[in-house]
Design a protein around this motif. Structure first.
Motif, PDB file in Angstrom:
ATOM      1  N   ASN A  39       8.958 -34.925 -44.865  1.00 32.01           N
ATOM      2  CA  ASN A  39      10.286 -34.407 -44.525  1.00 32.01           C
ATOM      3  C   ASN A  39      10.259 -33.347 -43.431  1.00 32.01           C
ATOM      4  O   ASN A  39      11.252 -32.664 -43.195  1.00 32.01           O
ATOM      5  CB  ASN A  39      10.960 -33.861 -45.783  1.00 32.01           C
ATOM      6  CG  ASN A  39      11.347 -34.959 -46.759  1.00 32.01           C
ATOM      7  OD1 ASN A  39      11.867 -35.991 -46.356  1.00 32.01           O
ATOM      8  ND2 ASN A  39      11.075 -34.748 -48.035  1.00 32.01           N
ATOM      9  N   THR A  70      12.077 -31.281 -50.219  1.00 33.45           N
ATOM     10  CA  THR A  70      12.969 -32.433 -50.062  1.00 33.45           C
ATOM     11  C   THR A  70      14.088 -32.171 -49.059  1.00 33.45           C
ATOM     12  O   THR A  70      14.891 -33.068 -48.787  1.00 33.45           O
ATOM     13  CB  THR A  70      13.596 -32.803 -51.419  1.00 33.45           C
ATOM     14  OG1 THR A  70      14.307 -31.672 -51.945  1.00 33.45           O
ATOM     15  CG2 THR A  70      12.529 -33.232 -52.408  1.00 33.45           C
ATOM     16  N   ARG A  71      14.157 -30.939 -48.547  1.00 34.38           N
ATOM     17  CA  ARG A  71      15.225 -30.492 -47.645  1.00 34.38           C
ATOM     18  C   ARG A  71      16.609 -30.699 -48.280  1.00 34.38           C
ATOM     19  O   ARG A  71      17.565 -31.115 -47.626  1.00 34.38           O
ATOM     20  CB  ARG A  71      15.139 -31.193 -46.282  1.00 34.38           C
ATOM     21  CG  ARG A  71      14.015 -30.650 -45.398  1.00 34.38           C
ATOM     22  CD  ARG A  71      14.077 -31.217 -44.001  1.00 34.38           C
ATOM     23  NE  ARG A  71      13.101 -30.611 -43.093  1.00 34.38           N
ATOM     24  CZ  ARG A  71      13.355 -29.565 -42.305  1.00 34.38           C
ATOM     25  NH1 ARG A  71      14.560 -28.986 -42.347  1.00 34.38           N
ATOM     26  NH2 ARG A  71      12.432 -29.087 -41.480  1.00 34.38           N
TER      27      ARG A  71
END
Length: 607
Positions: free
Chosen positions: A169, A394-395
């Protein structure tokens, strides 16, 4: 070439072209290997227009001449690129046995360029090199990926570098996990992997005989060398208690880890120290290839909220960031947080600092719970920190902003000036108010705040090396000149590549170069080589737009503390003046003088 294989493997992930390039013997003599030689090779491949997360940004794994030989701790290697986090030069020294496997496969290094459109891993089996599909590995954590690659390739002891979901990510401080939980941790190398859709590198080499110039003499020398080093205090501390064995000394005697950077309070770190780990949850230890120290910890927690099973234990930096900085004195919670960072693939230092920064801003009323997706952090609890780490990797939500680093996170709320960083890289757990040399070291390090390019906490605790002019002095002295000399020496060890924890001396390095490589080497050449490498890294950064006005400590660590630091705050202006004068560099431009460049044979690179 003694100590070298004479070639670098080159892989373009975009075109899938696989070639080799010869190692230049003259450049090897000038820059050795590891970080130094990598910097010289990449100098011609990276400029200010290079997007750190673009296909044009190369990755270079590079070993040194001692790698694969019997030289203790000499089989570490460097992973180098342009940093996505700082935009500057980036080298990260890593352990495990991947470096030795690269050498045993017949290469001094592996250069990776371009980018794939789909997930891949690179498999190197001596001269058989292939680019494999990794779609089934994408989305997996670093431990599952490691085990699946060992099963899939059939190589249980191959050198394996891999990323977790943070790298996928493009978290700007994602790490690359190496072998048994070592890491190329700082600056975002995992994000560079992710930008290339490169999930992993697997290397299996079978030629374990690296030629050396004087084998019999070297063997006798190393036997005596190891006997001497085993009498060293830090050697034994790291062996018996891991790097976190330094926690008690740092907190009680020197105040360099007393309360972290984002809050000032009395905090007893004994419950999370290396001593406590050894007495409670330790079940074993691990060592890198040819390392007599074995600082790696293996812990086991099988019950409760923070069960880890058998896994790598917390080292010094994560003990500081996920322990002391959060005022967390629960060794099981610390160990669980350490494991999560490993599985997600994030730098222990920056990730921990960004989370601690969020705690600080919230508890000081500078941000609200709404700014943190409804979370309400409190000093002493780690559950919020664990949720933030997952969001970052995971943003998700606020994690998307925090994944950009502490400066970006602070800027959102007008508080970037409070971030504990220098040149975009967050401060490690060695407070410059406890050791003055860390101040000038952080401000002038080629990669931002770094404790490995000038480990002045060791020097100012009493370690000296008269052969290179590094003599211990009071920890509150200016220390700029001694720090510059130590930076040059660490440029040599980071290029050779020998572990900082192995107490090698300058004259001993000269002996090793003679016996391994066969060079007619001297202390003068060693010191000049170190200065050349360190100066090259400055030229590299100037080429990328380096601004010397950013050489300053953050506001948060320029406040005096009570306790072991005795209210000391380093005089950074005096340090910078002394450091620039000693180096014969211009402080305003940050550029070395013409005469200095000529002395170091760098004049052609400064134009």
């Amino acid at each position: 070439m003694y100590g070298y294989r004479g070639k670098i493997l080159s892989v373009d992930l975009g075109t899938e072209k696989i070639t080799t390039m010869p190692l230049d013997e003259k450049l090897a003599r000038q820059y050795i290997g590891g970080a130094g030689l990598a910097c010289r090779i990449l100098y011609d491949m990276i400029d200010s227009d290079t997007n750190p997360l673009g296909p044009e940004n190369p990755l270079l794994f590079l070993t040194g001449p001692f790698c694969g030989t019997r030289v203790p701790t000499g089989s570490k290697a460097s992973l180098c690129s342009r940093s996505p986090l700082t935009g500057l030069w980036l080298h990260s020294t890593f352990g495990g046995h991947l470096g030795a496997d690269i050498k045993f496969a017949g290469y001094d290094g592996i250069l990776i360029t371009g980018a794939s459109k789909t997930a891949k891993y690179l498999l190197v089996e001596d001269d058989k090199v292939s680019i494999q599909d990794a779609s089934h590995l994408w989305g997996l954590d670093t431990e599952v990926t490691w085990n699946k690659l060992k099963e899939e390739t059939g190589y249980n002891v191959a050198g394996i570098a891999r990323i977790g979901i943070a790298g996928e990510n493009l978290v700007k401080y994602a790490s690359v996990i190496i072998d048994h939980h070592r890491a190329a941790g700082r600056g975002g190398l995992g994000a560079v992997f992710g930008s290339k859709k490169l999930k992993a590198l697997v290397v299996k080499g079978t030629d374990r005989k690296v030629p050396v110039a004087q084998e019999e003499k070297l063997n006798d020398y190393l036997e005596a060398l190891n006997e001497r080093k085993q009498e060293d205090v830090t050697f034994n501390m790291y062996s018996e208690m891991g790097t976190a064995g330094f926690v008690d000394t740092a907190t009680m005697m020197f105040g360099s880890m007393t309360a972290g950077y984002y809050q000032v309070s009395d905090f007893d770190a004994f419950n999370i120290s290396g001593a406590t780990v050894s007495e409670t949850i330790l079940v074993g230890k691990t060592a890198c290839y040819r390392c007599p120290i074995g600082c790696g910890r293996v812990i086991e927690i099988n019950e409760g909220q923070y069960a880890t099973g058998k896994f790598s234990g917390p080292e010094l930096e994560v003990t500081g960031t996920m322990g002391i900085q959060l005022m967390n004195d629960d060794v099981e919670a610390l160990s669980f947080a350490s494991k999560q960072l490993d599985l997600l693939g994030m730098d222990f230092i920056t990730a921990g600092n960004v989370v601690a920064f969020a705690y600080y801003l919230y508890t000081e009323g500078m941000i609200s719970s709404d700014d943190l997706d409804g979370l309400e952090p409190e000093w002493g609890e780690t559950d919020t920190a664990l949720k933030l780490l997952k969001k970052i990797a995971t943003r998700e939500g606020v994690g998307d902003l925090m994944a950009e680093g502490s400066i970006a996170f602070g800027e959102k709320f007008g508080k970037a000036h409070l971030a504990a960083q220098v040149n975009g890289l967050d401060l490690p757990q060695h407070d410059p108010r406890g050791f003055s040399g860390m101040a000038i070291g952080y401000m002038t390090s080629p990669r931002g705040a770094c404790h490995m390019t000038a480990d002045m906490y060791n020097i100012q605790m009493g370690v000296s090396d008269e052969s290179i002019g590094v003599v211990s002095e009071d920890r509150f002295e200016n220390a700029a000149v001694i720090t510059a000399r130590q930076q040059d020496f660490r440029a040599v060890t980071n290029s050779s590549v020998i572990c900082n924890f192995y107490p090698i001396l300058g004259d001993e390095m000269v002996d090793l170069f003679k016996m391994v490589v066969g060079w007619d080497y001297s202390l003068d050449e060693l010191k000049l080589t170190g200065e050349r490498i360190f100066t090259l890294m400055r030229l590299f950064n100037l080429k990328l737009g380096y601004d010397s006005s950013n050489e300053r400590l953050p506001e948060i660590v320029m406040q005096s503390l009570e306790g072991p630091t005795e209210g000391f705050v380093p005089d950074t202006e005096a340090q910078l003046d002394a450091w620039y004068s000693f180096r014969d560099w211009d402080r305003t431009t940050g550029r070395p003088s013409k005469s200095k460049l000529e002395l170091l044979n760098l004049e052609t690179l400064s134009k």
